[in-house]
Write an enzyme that holds these catalytic residues in place. Sequence first.
Site, PDB file in Angstrom:
ATOM      1  N   GLU B  55       0.798  -1.223   0.000  1.00 20.27           N
ATOM      2  CA  GLU B  55       0.000   0.000   0.000  1.00 20.27           C
ATOM      3  C   GLU B  55       0.837   1.283   0.000  1.00 20.27           C
ATOM      4  O   GLU B  55       0.392   2.334  -0.437  1.00 20.27           O
ATOM      5  CB  GLU B  55      -0.830  -0.023   1.283  1.00 20.27           C
ATOM      6  N   SER B  56       2.049   1.184   0.519  1.00 19.21           N
ATOM      7  CA  SER B  56       2.917   2.362   0.597  1.00 19.21           C
ATOM      8  C   SER B  56       3.320   2.862  -0.780  1.00 19.21           C
ATOM      9  O   SER B  56       3.921   3.923  -0.895  1.00 19.21           O
ATOM     10  CB  SER B  56       4.176   1.994   1.379  1.00 19.21           C
TER      11      SER B  56
END
Lengths: 272, 252
Positions: B55-56
């Site tokens: 997700e980063s």
Amino acid sequence: MADLVSLREGVAELVSDGDSVALEGFTHLIPFAAGHEVLRQGRRELELIRMTPDVLYDQMIGMGAARRLVFSYGGNPGVGSLHRFRDAIEHGWPRPLELEEHSHAGMANRYAAGAADLPFAVMRGYLGTDLVAYTTVAPITCPFTGEQLVAVPALRPDVAIVHAQEADRQGNVQLWGIPGVQKEAVLGAHRSLITVERIVDELEPRPGGIVIPGWVIDAVAEAPGGSRPSYSLGITDRDNDFYREWDRVSRERETFLEWMSRHVLSEEVAWH
Amino acid sequence: MALRTAEVTSGEVQTVVAARRLRHARRVFIGVGRPSTAAILARMVHNPELVLVYESGTIGAKPFHIPLSIGDGELAETADAIVSVPEMFNYWIGPGRIDVAFLGAAQIDRYANLNSTVIGEYPHPKTRLPGAGGAPEIASSCGEVVVIAPHSKRTFVEKLDFVSTVGHGHGPGCREHLGFRGAGPTAVITDLGVLEPHPESKQLVLTCVHEGVEVEKVRDETGWELEVVSDLQVTEPPTGEELAALRELVSR
């Protein structure tokens, strides 16, 4: 062209009581030093905005600096709960905390709409969830296809504060590694402060580097190590042990306050 | 290398089963914890070409160590591409470019809807959980979702306190009605076995138990009347290779 200032001057100049303030950085480049300076200057009644209120916002909420929180995920990544965030919501300590909660996609789109100076962003999401009843989203129909979509309002914080690796003397900033939503936060905010690891004579292009021109930034302050215990890729490492240790420090109100007083509020640890 | 099943923990079995699920996947979306361990294990043992997406914004990360956070430096340093959060959701997740997503939750119901927001009432929760994060849009857009959760009555509940993420909603046709793209949850992997949605009712049914687990135990730990398929499978125990790789990975 951005003003090169000290961290103390930058925060004093740009952050006032009652402001909506976004301190961004998605696990990387979290502006801890600047957040701590906001606490040392005793700013109150803030609306704190951040996708992932992690340890920094746990500290700011626990010190009672926030009246409201706008966010999408409030955990200590890989470790567990944020105890001060939970205490504020579950028990109103040290003061009640008003919430506006979104999904990550919603927050990211809100920032992007703010950067574009549009009133809202259009996306697919939220539908079927209970969040719809508690947050600011609205259904919208695509005028071309009739598809049912969702609108989320633009985020326009009073102040955005982010951290980056370096800036030149004109205040042009370069950051690399995980970019999060920092560029969007700076462009969408009315005022901005960027702390950097170092000031250099000339920015050297980096693979994947993002340059934010100095003329869209109000102030740049040098703050070496200013993202610790988060990190600045290529310069400092993430202090994973600290994130684990925070679970113990923050669990009880007393140990938390004692830690904050010793490591954040004390004049000896303040930046110049 | 001979390893007796008795030496294997239920958590290890859960991780190994989750990793096997990625044998033919091309791109997997993962958070930290067991999902991340399982995906790295899958790259080591089953599927070296598997693309890990965090997700980063790190796409194609190749971590040697199990990361503590989704944004650890090693993920950025080894990624094929690093993108901003708006780009991650709008260009990569939303259009359905990810085949499989691993998600966790504090509560799950019979339609594999997930709660990661609150226990109790939203305005005055008994326990405030972290919140939805990226899960709602991940679950509506990715090709399929695999849920990884500990099996207990606290987690497998009759009714969620809060719907953070829609799995199969109220049942058949619900995802289509909401305009969702992916297939939704296709499996729930627990420390006791595997639940999968019934093709017609979309309700989770028990399709597989891990070796040595009694069906009654699984029923006892499930907060609704759990149905069991007639051809119930038993998990093939972790092989020596899987277990050695997993333990080596954890010890790094």
